[in-house]
Scaffold this motif. Structure first.
Motif, short mmCIF file in Angstrom:
data_model
loop_
_atom_site.label_atom_id
_atom_site.label_comp_id
_atom_site.label_asym_id
_atom_site.label_seq_id
_atom_site.Cartn_x
_atom_site.Cartn_y
_atom_site.Cartn_z
N GLU A 155 59.86 79.47 93.10
CA GLU A 155 61.38 79.07 93.37
C GLU A 155 61.17 77.74 94.39
N ILE A 156 60.04 77.61 95.16
CA ILE A 156 59.97 76.65 96.13
C ILE A 156 58.73 75.50 95.74
N PHE A 157 58.01 75.92 94.99
CA PHE A 157 56.73 75.20 94.42
C PHE A 157 56.62 74.99 93.09
N SER A 158 56.00 73.83 92.86
CA SER A 158 55.79 73.72 91.30
C SER A 158 54.43 73.14 90.87
N PHE A 159 53.78 73.80 89.93
CA PHE A 159 52.48 73.48 89.83
C PHE A 159 52.26 72.16 88.94
N VAL A 160 51.47 70.81 89.25
CA VAL A 160 51.44 69.93 88.45
C VAL A 160 50.09 70.01 87.73
N PRO A 161 50.04 68.91 86.69
CA PRO A 161 48.60 69.15 85.88
C PRO A 161 47.72 68.93 86.61
N ALA A 162 46.50 69.59 86.09
CA ALA A 162 45.13 69.90 86.92
C ALA A 162 44.39 68.67 87.19
N ASN B 114 50.29 63.30 96.15
CA ASN B 114 50.98 62.82 97.23
C ASN B 114 51.54 64.25 97.73
N GLY B 115 51.34 64.69 99.12
CA GLY B 115 51.85 65.80 99.78
C GLY B 115 53.40 65.84 100.03
N PRO B 116 53.90 66.67 100.59
CA PRO B 116 53.22 68.00 101.02
C PRO B 116 52.88 68.79 99.56
N ALA B 117 51.66 69.29 99.89
CA ALA B 117 51.12 70.35 98.68
C ALA B 117 50.20 71.24 99.06
N THR C 108 39.15 68.21 92.75
CA THR C 108 38.48 68.05 91.57
C THR C 108 39.46 69.41 90.70
N ASN C 109 38.67 69.36 89.42
CA ASN C 109 39.42 70.32 88.44
C ASN C 109 39.13 71.81 88.67
N ASP C 110 38.52 72.41 89.79
CA ASP C 110 38.42 73.61 90.36
C ASP C 110 39.70 74.04 91.06
N PHE C 111 40.49 73.14 91.08
CA PHE C 111 41.83 73.52 91.96
C PHE C 111 43.05 73.46 91.18
N MET C 112 44.05 74.31 91.61
CA MET C 112 45.53 74.03 91.18
C MET C 112 46.27 73.46 92.18
N ILE C 113 47.09 72.65 91.71
CA ILE C 113 47.90 71.61 92.78
C ILE C 113 49.52 72.23 92.66
N LYS D 247 38.10 87.12 88.96
CA LYS D 247 37.30 86.36 88.76
C LYS D 247 37.94 84.76 88.72
N SER D 248 39.18 84.91 88.44
CA SER D 248 39.89 83.74 88.40
C SER D 248 41.58 84.03 88.73
N PHE D 249 42.37 83.11 89.22
CA PHE D 249 43.70 83.32 89.42
C PHE D 249 44.42 82.50 88.62
N SER D 250 45.80 83.02 88.26
CA SER D 250 46.65 82.34 87.13
C SER D 250 47.97 81.92 87.92
N ARG D 251 48.43 80.75 87.57
CA ARG D 251 49.77 80.23 88.23
C ARG D 251 51.08 81.28 87.96
N GLN D 252 50.99 82.04 86.81
CA GLN D 252 51.91 82.79 86.71
C GLN D 252 51.86 84.08 87.85
#
Length: 467
Positions: free
Chosen positions: A8-15, A48-51, A72-77, A110-115
């Motif tokens: 509700e307060i954060f949105s993921f942007v393209p990797a 650009n932050g805050p992120a 790097t592409n190892d992260f979700m923003i 092993k990994s994390f999902s945005r959902q």
């Protein structure tokens, strides 16, 4: 307490698509990469932050940035939405997740999902309480960053020390006594391919094979291994031993030729066919010197150009060709002096790393306490109370609590006055055992005073300590 969902307060942007190889020591913006305690630098800004910068894989890591940055592409923003600021401070959410990293872990570990992250519930304190929590935890995080910066400086100091001792091995060849082919100095052992599982071993008793990532950072990391699938015959030359120089013989163009020294005893670990195990002749060359030589930027570049590969992105080195590669050799006594200095710096690094680990544990505990409504109270440690915990008869020799400067100064002062400063002889004996341990670690030093004809004790000024 009222709660609000992360989504509700954060949105993921393209990797992000930037690669870790773009990272440098200097640059306008931080570049977040996995496997690094602190971000590298780059002149390229992607966000650009805050992120929040959240890693996709285990072990999970999370960062907060209020300005421009890259990753790097190892992260979700995850960027803060506009409605976020009316209800919650983005840094407050960061500290909550930092203290509850298990919430970010996927069920399969092993990994994390945005959902799954979007469904995490954040406790909604008042903005005033949020600012107080941020202020407290920010102080601890600042201390962690300072300790981390000091740790990085020690790491850089080791590289500078190599050049100060020997000069540039490519540009200053005149400073070396002689040069000779590799095979006159060392024995080179190739590795093998064993049937392994895609999981690390659970104990040192289990057989395992090292992975390539164990040495690509030019520091030996025995945790990076794959457990044997079943019992197999292993050649003696494939077992890693203390004093080995592990050499990446097959890797990307940038990482081929990376070397790592094995400083400690290791059991039941074998090398794969992508890594050479180099055993140095101690009468001719120091393994520590050889490791720093192979990792020197100019020398490593020269070494890489000497070898070719079948693919534009991959190179390999044969034993036959490596044996003929010319190695510059300085005076052996100078090599040993350099090795002694490196070992001293490694001991310092080890102490600093342990302190950094304790601080990270503390910020996690403090975060949980603050978000649950508890206050963090600093209690000054009592010397006699800590000494009472030392129980030599039952094997309790944990001296980690005695790393506080005022506390150790008090210990030294009381010891110098002997039994009269302690409640009883038993407490005095415990204090002596602690002091001997601190002397052995190099935390406390002793010097002879010829005027007073006695030994004086004092804290080692080069030691990192808590204040």
């Amino acid at each position: 307490m009222e709660k609000i969902m992360f989504g509700e307060i954060f949105s993921f942007v393209p990797a992000p698509k930037i690669k870790a190889e773009k990272g440098r020591n200097r640059g306008k913006y931080p570049l977040y990469t996995t496997g690094q305690q602190f971000p590298q630098r780059t002149d390229q800004s992607m966000f650009n932050g805050p992120a929040l910068i959240i890693s996709k894989t285990v072990p999970v890591s999370i960062y907060y940035c209020n300005g421009s940055f890259s990753a790097t592409n190892d992260f979700m923003i995850a960027k803060a939405n506009r409605n976020c600021f009316t209800q919650v401070d983005p840094q407050y959410v960061y500290f909550y997740l930092l203290g509850n990293l298990s919430l970010l872990e996927h069920e399969e570990k092993k990994s994390f999902s945005r959902q799954s992250i979007q469904k995490i519930e954040i406790p909604l304190n008042s903005l005033e309480t949020q600012e107080r929590i941020i202020g407290t935890l920010h102080k601890i995080e600042t201390l962690i960053q300072k300790r981390g910066t000091n740790l990085l400086l020690v790491s850089k100091l080791k590289k500078v020390m190599f050049l100060n001792f020997f000069g540039d091995p490519v540009l200053d060849k005149g400073k070396f006594l002689f040069s000779t082919p590799f095979h006159n100095l060392v024995t080179i052992h190739g590795g093998g391919n064993y049937q392994t599982q895609n999981v690390p071993r659970e104990s040192k008793e289990q057989l395992a094979q090292l992975t390539q990532t164990a040495i690509t950072r030019r520091e030996f990391d025995p945790v990076q291994n794959k457990r044997f699938l079943h019992k197999q015959f292993v050649k003696d030359s494939h077992y890693i031993q203390k004093g080995d120089v592990l050499f990446s013989r097959k890797n990307s163009l940038k990482l081929i030729g990376s070397a790592a020294y094995v400083y400690d005893d290791i059991a039941n670990l074998t090398i794969p066919d992508t890594i050479f195990r180099i055993c140095c002749n101690p009468k001719k060359i120091s393994g520590v010197y050889l490791t720093y030589l192979l990792n020197d930027e100019n020398f490593n570049k020269q070494l890489r150009s000497y070898f070719g590969g079948t693919l534009p992105t991959m190179s390999s080195i044969t034993t036959k060709k490596l044996k003929q590669f010319i190695i510059p050799c300085p005076d052996l006594a100078l090599q040993h002096k350099f090795e002694k200095n490196i070992l001293f710096l490694r001991q310092m690094e080890d102490r600093m790393t342990k302190q950094l680990s304790r601080l990270r544990q503390f910020i996690s505990i403090a975060s949980n306490d603050l978000f649950s409504g508890k206050e963090i109270i600093h209690i000054k440690p009592d010397l006699n109370a800590l000494l009472a915990r030392i129980d030599p008869e039952n094997g309790n020799y944990d001296y980690s609590a005695f790393k506080d400067v005022p506390l150790v100064n008090e210990l030294i002062r009381k010891i110098s006055r002997e039994e009269e400063e302690f409640p009883d002889i038993d407490m005095y004996n415990r204090a002596q055992k602690v002091l001997f341990a601190l002397l052995k670690e190099g935390f406390v030093m002793q010097e002879y005073d010829p005027k007073k004809n006695k030994m004086n004790l004092h804290i080692n000024e080069t030691t990192e300590t808590y204040n």
